[in-house]
Design an enzyme around this catalytic site. Structure first.
Site, PDB file in Angstrom:
ATOM      1  N   GLU A 177       0.736  -1.290   0.142  1.00  0.00           N
ATOM      2  CA  GLU A 177       0.102  -0.035  -0.211  1.00  0.00           C
ATOM      3  C   GLU A 177       0.820   1.167   0.005  1.00  0.00           C
ATOM      4  OE1 GLU A 177      -2.783   0.490   3.392  1.00  0.00           O
ATOM      5  OE2 GLU A 177      -3.613   2.323   2.411  1.00  0.00           O
ATOM      6  N   LYS A 219      -2.219  -2.120  -3.280  1.00  0.00           N
ATOM      7  CA  LYS A 219      -3.362  -1.228  -2.781  1.00  0.00           C
ATOM      8  C   LYS A 219      -3.052   0.185  -2.955  1.00  0.00           C
ATOM      9  CE  LYS A 219      -6.008  -0.153   1.522  1.00  0.00           C
ATOM     10  NZ  LYS A 219      -6.657  -1.028   2.764  1.00  0.00           N
ATOM     11  N   SER A 261      -9.808   4.094   0.261  1.00  0.00           N
ATOM     12  CA  SER A 261     -10.569   5.061   0.144  1.00  0.00           C
ATOM     13  C   SER A 261      -9.938   6.705   0.604  1.00  0.00           C
ATOM     14  CB  SER A 261     -12.152   4.690   0.634  1.00  0.00           C
ATOM     15  OG  SER A 261     -11.912   4.496   2.076  1.00  0.00           O
ATOM     16  N   GLY A 262      -9.248   6.419   1.466  1.00  0.00           N
ATOM     17  CA  GLY A 262      -8.446   7.494   1.781  1.00  0.00           C
ATOM     18  C   GLY A 262      -9.174   9.072   2.207  1.00  0.00           C
TER      19      GLY A 262
END
Ligand code: 13P
Length: 348
Positions: A177, A219, A261-262
């Site tokens: 990620e 990710k 989604s951040g």
């Protein structure tokens, strides 16, 4: 490490249009979210909330894997059933966050480096014994004036690759990620440039550290304008920019890409994921067919409405679970290019 087991697990994590549920907030992050809603910031409240999530009826129809925090993987339901057992019986693969957080990077004002490599080989052995079959490490890249620096991108990519190699050695699938943050006034095009450079550097390092790409899940962030940028592009423009960036920089050997989604709302995250999958479904001439599954690994975009409904009250568990299941289902539909705004508000 058994290579075929890793490949099988990675494929299962993106099979049947299901996606990942990130529920691995560290205690400080979880407490912060509880505090905002007036929920007590205790170990028992965190346990009760995570029990609510994993006992949601039908969750396994839309969710393939759940990413847990170190405290959570050791917890039990109120009746004493270990969480790992509950998750596994729901048909969901247990995963574990193994980084210990992003800290200020020496000599790099405003930038962060993720820590956690020391002792990681032994921690992986323990987590495998506890039932985890995949793991997560998050690197954070900030866009600002004069940043990100090459030094920050390289150091984070190197750590991600060292983590991924140790992870595969232990028989767990690494979720890799590298998150380019949404915070800031930067444009979508700047986010695209930075994401491209980050992905190139990460895959270069994964190659150097001999990570088997067939046994990882990437990710990434979506390519988005900064949260406070005056120009906010449409769903379609975001889908275009993100797919273009990924096609250019993610090798086809990678079985799946599962977005974070951040800080996007649940609805926007679903709509944008849907937009990307729709491009491939409709065989848009600029993209052809998709080399990898385009999936989700959302935290807030799945959990937030449920957390707000729960408010720490036992009486609210059932409606919070319905809200959680709804978001999971919307994202499952988005993976098929079948999500639409009409699904919202219907409770389906
Ligand atoms: P968000 O979807 O809330 O960004 O969380 C995903 C995640 O796992 C961040 O590391």
């Amino acid at each position: 490490m058994n290579a075929q087991d890793l490949i099988d697990t990675a494929r299962m994590l993106v099979a049947d249009y299901k996606g990942l549920l990130a529920m691995d907030e560290s205690n400080p992050t979880c407490n912060k979210r509880f505090a905002k809603l007036g929920i007590p910031q205790t170990e028992e409240a965190r346990r009760a909330y995570r029990e609510l999530i994993i006992t949601t009826p039908g969750l396994g129809e839309y969710i393939s894997g759940a990413i847990l925090y170190d405290e959570t993987i050791r917890q039990q339901k109120q009746d004493g059933t270990p969480f790992v057992q509950v998750i596994t019986e729901a048909g969901i693969i247990p995963g574990i966050k193994v980084d210990i957080g992003a800290k200020g990077m020496a000599g790099h004002p405003g930038e962060k480096i993720t820590e956690g490599l020391d002792g990681l080989r032994d921690r992986f052995k323990d987590y495998f014994q506890m039932g985890a079959r995949f793991a997560k490490w998050r690197a954070v890249i900030t866009i600002g004036v004069g940043i990100p620096s090459r030094g920050c991108i390289e150091a984070n990519a190197h750590s991600l690759a060292r983590y991924a190699a140790l992870c595969q050695e232990a028989g767990l699938v690494p979720i890799v990620e590298p998150e380019v943050l949404m915070d800031g006034t930067h444009t979508l095009s700047r986010c695209g440039e930075v994401t491209e450079e980050v992905l190139q550097t990460v895959f270069n390092q994964l190659y150097r550290q001999r990570v088997m790409l067939e046994g990882i899940i990437l990710k990434p962030n979506m390519v988005l304008p900064g949260l406070t940028c005056s120009q906010q592009e449409s769903v379609e423009e975001v889908a275009d920019a993100t797919v273009k960036c990924l096609l250019r920089n993610v090798p086809a050997a990678v079985p799946g890409i599962a977005f974070l989604s951040g800080g996007q709302s649940g609805e926007l995250a679903s709509a944008r994921l849907n937009g990307m999958n729709l491009k491939f479904k409709l065989r848009s001439p600029t993209v052809g067919s998709s080399p990898w599954a385009l999936s989700f690994s959302f935290g807030r975009a799945i959990q937030q409405p449920a957390l707000e409904l729960w408010q720490g009250q036992e009486a609210n568990v059932s409606k919070a679970q319905q809200a959680l299941l709804h978001r999971a289902k919307c994202n499952w539909a988005a993976r098929q290019g079948e999500y639409n705004a009409a699904m919202e508000g219907t409770g389906v």
